[in-house]
Scaffold this motif. Structure first.
Motif, PDB file in Angstrom:
ATOM      1  N   GLU A  47      18.413  19.456  19.693  1.00  0.00           N
ATOM      2  CA  GLU A  47      17.989  18.067  19.445  1.00  0.00           C
ATOM      3  C   GLU A  47      19.141  17.261  18.855  1.00  0.00           C
ATOM      4  OE1 GLU A  47      13.355  19.193  18.221  1.00  0.00           O
ATOM      5  OE2 GLU A  47      14.989  19.213  16.767  1.00  0.00           O
ATOM      6  N   GLN A  49      23.532  28.077   6.445  1.00  0.00           N
ATOM      7  CA  GLN A  49      22.404  27.657   5.606  1.00  0.00           C
ATOM      8  C   GLN A  49      21.305  28.716   5.657  1.00  0.00           C
ATOM      9  OE1 GLN A  49      21.794  23.021   6.125  1.00  0.00           O
ATOM     10  NE2 GLN A  49      22.269  23.968   8.103  1.00  0.00           N
ATOM     11  N   ALA A  64      19.090  27.162  11.075  1.00  0.00           N
ATOM     12  CA  ALA A  64      17.989  28.019  11.543  1.00  0.00           C
ATOM     13  C   ALA A  64      17.969  28.177  13.062  1.00  0.00           C
ATOM     14  CB  ALA A  64      16.662  27.446  11.061  1.00  0.00           C
ATOM     15  N   ASN A  79      23.282  21.946  19.498  1.00  0.00           N
ATOM     16  CA  ASN A  79      21.928  21.814  18.970  1.00  0.00           C
ATOM     17  C   ASN A  79      21.001  21.283  20.048  1.00  0.00           C
ATOM     18  OD1 ASN A  79      20.625  22.297  16.328  1.00  0.00           O
ATOM     19  ND2 ASN A  79      19.878  20.193  16.610  1.00  0.00           N
ATOM     20  N   THR A 136      12.196  28.229  12.710  1.00  0.00           N
ATOM     21  CA  THR A 136      13.008  27.154  12.135  1.00  0.00           C
ATOM     22  C   THR A 136      12.146  26.390  11.129  1.00  0.00           C
ATOM     23  OG1 THR A 136      12.323  25.680  13.900  1.00  0.00           O
ATOM     24  CG2 THR A 136      14.369  26.925  14.256  1.00  0.00           C
ATOM     25  N   GLU A 182      22.360  22.406  24.220  1.00  0.00           N
ATOM     26  CA  GLU A 182      21.993  23.630  24.929  1.00  0.00           C
ATOM     27  C   GLU A 182      21.565  24.705  23.937  1.00  0.00           C
ATOM     28  OE1 GLU A 182      26.081  22.944  26.874  1.00  0.00           O
ATOM     29  OE2 GLU A 182      25.273  24.729  27.865  1.00  0.00           O
ATOM     30  N   GLY A 225      22.969  24.824  15.620  1.00  0.00           N
ATOM     31  CA  GLY A 225      21.563  25.093  15.321  1.00  0.00           C
ATOM     32  C   GLY A 225      21.088  24.542  13.996  1.00  0.00           C
ATOM     33  N   SER A 226      21.568  23.332  13.663  1.00  0.00           N
ATOM     34  CA  SER A 226      21.094  22.716  12.425  1.00  0.00           C
ATOM     35  C   SER A 226      20.704  21.265  12.686  1.00  0.00           C
ATOM     36  CB  SER A 226      22.168  22.756  11.334  1.00  0.00           C
ATOM     37  OG  SER A 226      21.681  22.079  10.165  1.00  0.00           O
ATOM     38  N   SER A 227      19.627  20.829  12.026  1.00  0.00           N
ATOM     39  CA  SER A 227      19.208  19.417  12.151  1.00  0.00           C
ATOM     40  C   SER A 227      20.107  18.535  11.291  1.00  0.00           C
ATOM     41  CB  SER A 227      17.747  19.269  11.700  1.00  0.00           C
ATOM     42  OG  SER A 227      17.617  19.738  10.356  1.00  0.00           O
ATOM     43  N   LEU A 228      20.954  19.149  10.477  1.00  0.00           N
ATOM     44  CA  LEU A 228      21.955  18.429   9.647  1.00  0.00           C
ATOM     45  C   LEU A 228      21.303  17.338   8.808  1.00  0.00           C
ATOM     46  CD1 LEU A 228      24.892  18.286  12.231  1.00  0.00           C
ATOM     47  CD2 LEU A 228      24.653  19.809  10.261  1.00  0.00           C
ATOM     48  N   PHE A 241      14.788  24.089  -3.417  1.00  0.00           N
ATOM     49  CA  PHE A 241      14.900  22.619  -3.440  1.00  0.00           C
ATOM     50  C   PHE A 241      15.026  22.170  -4.892  1.00  0.00           C
ATOM     51  CE2 PHE A 241      14.445  21.587   0.867  1.00  0.00           C
ATOM     52  CZ  PHE A 241      13.528  22.448   1.441  1.00  0.00           C
ATOM     53  N   ARG A 246      12.057  22.760  10.807  1.00  0.00           N
ATOM     54  CA  ARG A 246      11.543  21.458  11.254  1.00  0.00           C
ATOM     55  C   ARG A 246      11.229  21.518  12.736  1.00  0.00           C
ATOM     56  NH1 ARG A 246      15.224  21.529   7.597  1.00  0.00           N
ATOM     57  NH2 ARG A 246      14.756  20.572   5.577  1.00  0.00           N
ATOM     58  N   HIS A 288      22.890  28.932   1.115  1.00  0.00           N
ATOM     59  CA  HIS A 288      21.563  28.858   0.500  1.00  0.00           C
ATOM     60  C   HIS A 288      21.085  30.220   0.023  1.00  0.00           C
ATOM     61  CE1 HIS A 288      20.672  24.890   2.850  1.00  0.00           C
ATOM     62  NE2 HIS A 288      21.555  24.746   1.899  1.00  0.00           N
TER      63      HIS A 288
END
Ligand code: APR
Length: 259
Positions: free
Chosen positions: A228, A101, A23, A226, A33, A242, A200-203, A174, A35, A128
């Motif tokens: 974060e 995703q 996202a 990413n 996004t 970044e 760009g994914s929290s994986l 889900f 999360r 997805h």
């Protein structure tokens, strides 16, 4: 390897480069996004959108889904510089595939805009599914989702096909299996990649989030772009904290300029 130049060299000399997106690559286009502080799952309960609830109570599922669709896709979103950078990497024959995703269709829009009819282009695997489409659970027909979401928003719950089957958003819910052929092909691409870029994914969502590790265990150079940290950072050779719209155009410039 911490500088973008040497990573660009890796991409230029690689046989198979694969991008994996979440996202975060669409956030600059205005798509929320999932999360983080302003994430979709701060406003909606994931439990409302499980496959089990769709099967048990399609009317209530659709009633909630209309709200989610409005929250996520209320504008006409355009691809941003990061989507276009990946499309350009494909057009210059440096990107085999984009495993996404995301269900917003923006990678396809960027490739349509950037890649000419005779150019190479990256395969796009929508792991997805695609939120712009619906699929009939009776006859399997897929169609544009807008009119069906319109019907549901006007109280036609759940919306049904002429065959009598209930429509389902053409996304993986889900608790629902990813289409076998899609995840198998994605795993093969991850294993065969020489360079794998997770963007760009929290994986955190499986099985998609296992792909970067599969690439790493097959010897690929793995990069994570990413804002974060992610649980897969330890398996990455390159980490760029970044914005996707800063680093991807820079990277593609380095790869294609000195080609
Ligand atoms: N540049 C770089 N990274 C960004 C940017 C940006 N402009 N904006 C956001 N990010 C990062 C965030 O820091 C976050 O780690 O993108 C990540 C998005 O993570 P999620 O919101 O968890 O999205 P994603 O990883 O795609 O979620 C996976 O979860 O809910 C399910 O099916 C849904 O496909 C989704 C899956």
């Amino acid at each position: 390897m911490d500088d973008l130049e040497s990573f660009a060299d890796e991409i230029r000399s690689a046989e198979t480069v694969v991008a994996f997106t979440g996202a975060g690559i669409s956030a600059p286009s205005g798509v929320p996004t999932f999360r983080g502080d302003d994430g979709v799952w701060e406003k909606f309960d994931e439990g409302q959108f499980t496959y089990g609830r769709f099967q048990r109570d399609p009317e209530a599922f659709w009633d909630d889904r209309v709200g989610l669709q409005r929250e996520m896709f209320d504008g006409t979103y355009e691809p941003n510089a990061a989507h276009e950078a990946l499309a350009e990497l494909g057009r210059t024959d440096h990107l085999e595939a984009i495993l996404t995703q995301n269900t917003d269709g923006l990678h396809g829009d960027a490739v349509d805009a950037v890649v000419g009819a005779d150019d190479p282009e990256p395969a796009i695997l929508e792991l997805h599914g695609n939120s712009q489409r619906v699929r009939c659970t009776g006859c399997g027909t897929r169609r544009d989702g807008d009119p069906i979401f319109e019907r549901a928003a006007n109280g036609d719950l759940p919306p049904t096909c002429d065959c009598g089957g209930v429509y389902k958003p053409d996304v993986v819910l889900f608790g629902e299996q990813l289409p076998g052929a899609v995840i198998q092909r994605a795993r093969t691409l991850a294993r065969e990649s020489d360079v794998f870029i997770a963007i760009g994914s929290s994986l955190v969502v499986q099985p998609a989030a296992s792909l970067p590790r599969q690439a790493a265990s097959s010897g690929a150079t793995v990069a994570i772009v990413n804002l974060e940290s992610t649980p897969v950072d330890g398996a990455a050779d390159v980490i760029r904290r970044e914005d996707v719209t800063d680093v991807l155009p820079q990277l593609v410039e380095l790869v294609t300029d000195s080609a």
